[in-house]
Scaffold this active site. Structure first.
Site, mmCIF file in Angstrom:
data_model
loop_
_atom_site.group_PDB
_atom_site.id
_atom_site.type_symbol
_atom_site.label_atom_id
_atom_site.label_comp_id
_atom_site.label_asym_id
_atom_site.label_seq_id
_atom_site.Cartn_x
_atom_site.Cartn_y
_atom_site.Cartn_z
ATOM 1 N N GLU A 143 -3.663 -53.319 5.478
ATOM 2 C CA GLU A 143 -3.363 -52.019 4.881
ATOM 3 C C GLU A 143 -4.626 -51.425 4.277
ATOM 4 O OE1 GLU A 143 0.515 -52.359 2.616
ATOM 5 O OE2 GLU A 143 0.952 -51.196 4.430
ATOM 6 N N HIS A 178 4.244 -61.275 0.670
ATOM 7 C CA HIS A 178 4.611 -60.831 2.012
ATOM 8 C C HIS A 178 3.347 -60.401 2.747
ATOM 9 C CE1 HIS A 178 4.572 -57.131 -0.400
ATOM 10 N NE2 HIS A 178 3.976 -56.651 0.677
ATOM 11 N N HIS A 208 1.326 -57.980 5.993
ATOM 12 C CA HIS A 208 1.229 -56.802 6.858
ATOM 13 C C HIS A 208 0.330 -57.201 8.019
ATOM 14 C CE1 HIS A 208 2.980 -54.127 3.774
ATOM 15 N NE2 HIS A 208 2.417 -54.992 2.934
ATOM 16 N N THR A 246 3.151 -49.616 -1.074
ATOM 17 C CA THR A 246 2.748 -49.081 0.229
ATOM 18 C C THR A 246 3.946 -48.830 1.151
ATOM 19 O OG1 THR A 246 2.430 -51.245 1.260
ATOM 20 C CG2 THR A 246 0.546 -50.317 0.062
ATOM 21 N N THR A 247 5.152 -49.035 0.647
ATOM 22 C CA THR A 247 6.370 -48.695 1.392
ATOM 23 C C THR A 247 7.239 -47.825 0.493
ATOM 24 O OG1 THR A 247 7.715 -50.529 0.559
ATOM 25 C CG2 THR A 247 6.369 -50.975 2.512
ATOM 26 N N HIS A 269 0.087 -59.770 0.372
ATOM 27 C CA HIS A 269 0.306 -59.161 -0.940
ATOM 28 C C HIS A 269 1.139 -60.081 -1.808
ATOM 29 C CE1 HIS A 269 -0.197 -54.890 0.898
ATOM 30 N NE2 HIS A 269 -1.356 -55.429 0.563
ATOM 31 N N HIS A 326 11.252 -55.726 7.535
ATOM 32 C CA HIS A 326 9.955 -55.055 7.493
ATOM 33 C C HIS A 326 8.793 -56.036 7.482
ATOM 34 C CE1 HIS A 326 11.965 -51.287 6.775
ATOM 35 N NE2 HIS A 326 12.572 -51.779 5.715
#
Ligand code: SG7
Ligand code: ZN
Length: 260
Positions: A106, A92, A94, A201-202, A119, A66
Site C-alpha cells: 500500500e 493482516h 495487502h 486504507t479501507t 499491518h 478482503h
C-alpha cells in the site's frame, strides 16, 4: 448495502467516498513516502514493542473476504515516541497479482511498490476497547512493514502462517495458528521508521490512524510470495489479487523519520 471492492463493480476504490465520505478526506492513507520530502527528526525515539515475543499462544486467523487476518492478544503493546501506548488488535496483509512481479504494497517508497505489506492494527490504551477507540480522533495506530521477495531462503517465521492459508481459502473460514513470534515476523531492525497521521486504507477510511512504516523490509522466498498471493479467494470465488489502495495525496502533512 453494497460491498466495497478494490477494483470491481459499483463500489471500487474510486467510488468509496460516495458511501464512505471520509475516504475523500484530506489525511488519507496509504501515501508515497518520498525520501527527499521527509522531515528527519533525530529525537524521534524507537518504538517500544512489548509482548511481541512468542508466549506459545493461539492466534485465530480468518479470511474476511478482503485479506487474511490474524487476531492478536492484548498483551502485545506498542509505545510510540510521544509515550502513547497502543494495544494490538489484529494483523493482516495487502498483496498484488499472481506473481511477485505484480506488486501490492500500500505504501510506496519514492514511487516503488513492494511485493506486499503487513499491518499490525493497534488501539490507544486510554480507551476501554477497540470498539470505542475506532471512532476516537486519536484511537488507532498501525505498525506497517513492507515485504520483499528475492532469491532468499524461506523466512521460517512465516512458515506456519503461509502453510495454513490453505485452511482459509474461502471467505468466512477460520483456523488457529500456534506459537507465532510476531517480533520475529518483523524485520530485524525495527528502530527506523517513517511516521505520519493518516487513515484506515479501507472503508470507512476513518482519519484517526497514526502510521509507523518500518524502513527495513521483511524478506520472503519466491515460493512464500507466491503462496501469499494465490491461496485465498474472495466472495466471487476468485483469487484475492491486488488488494491494495492507491496512494493518496499528502496535502499539508509532514512525514517524519528517525533515520537518514
Ligand atoms: C483489512 O484492513 C482488515 C480490516 C481493517 C482494514 O481489510 O483487516 O479489519 C477488519 C476487522 O475487517 O479495518 C478497522 C480495520 O482494522 C483497514 O486497516 S488498515 O488501515 O490497517 N489497512
Ligand atoms: Zn491494512
Amino acid at each position: 448495502g453494497s460491498q466495497w471492492t478494490y477494483s470491481e463493480g459499483a463500489l471500487d476504490q474510486t467510488q468509496w467516498s460516495k458511501e464512505y465520505p471520509s475516504c475523500g478526506g484530506r489525511r488519507q492513507s496509504p501515501i508515497d513516502l518520498q525520501r527527499r520530502n521527509v522531515q528527519y527528526n533525530p529525537s524521534l525515539k524507537a518504538l517500544k514493542l512489548t509482548g511481541y515475543k512468542s508466549q506459545g499462544g493461539q492466534f485465530p486467523m480468518t479470511n474476511n473476504g478482503h485479506t487474511a487476518q490474524i487476531s492478536l492478544p492484548p498483551t502485545m503493546r506498542m509505545t510510540a515516541a510521544d509515550g502513547t501506548e497502543y494495544i494490538a488488535k489484529q494483523m493482516h496483509f495487502h498483496w498484488g497479482g499472481e506473481s511477485s512481479e505484480i506488486s501490492g504494497s500500500e505504501h510506496t517508497i519514492d514511487g516503488i511498490r513492494y511485493v506486499a505489506e503487513v499491518h499490525i492494527v493497534h488501539y490507544n490504551s486510554k480507551y476501554k476497547s477497540y470498539d470505542i477507540a475506532q471512532s476516537a480522533p486519536d484511537g488507532l495506530a498501525v505498525l506497517a512493514a513492507l515485504i520483499k521477495v528475492e532469491d532468499y531462503g524461506e523466512n521460517t517465521y512465516y512458515s506456519t502462517f503461509i502453510s495454513q492459508l490453505n485452511n482459509i481459502r474461502y471467505p468466512g473460514q477460520s483456523t488457529v495458528l500456534s506459537d507465532l513470534d510476531i517480533r520475529d515476523m518483523l524485520p530485524e531492525n525495527v528502530h527506523h521508521y517513517y511516521s505520519y497521521k493518516g487513515s484506515l486504507t479501507t472503508p470507512p477510511c476513518t482519519e484517526n490512524v497514526y502510521w509507523f512504516v518500518l524502513a527495513s523490509p521483511i524478506m520472503f522466498s519466491r515460493a512464500q510470495g507466491w503462496k501469499l498471493e494465490n491461496s485465498i479467494l474472495d466472495h466471487q470465488n476468485k483469487t484475492l489479487h491486488n488488494i491494495y489502495r492507491m496512494t493518496q495525496p499528502l496535502n499539508n502533512r509532514v512525514v517524519e523519520t528517525n533515520f537518514m
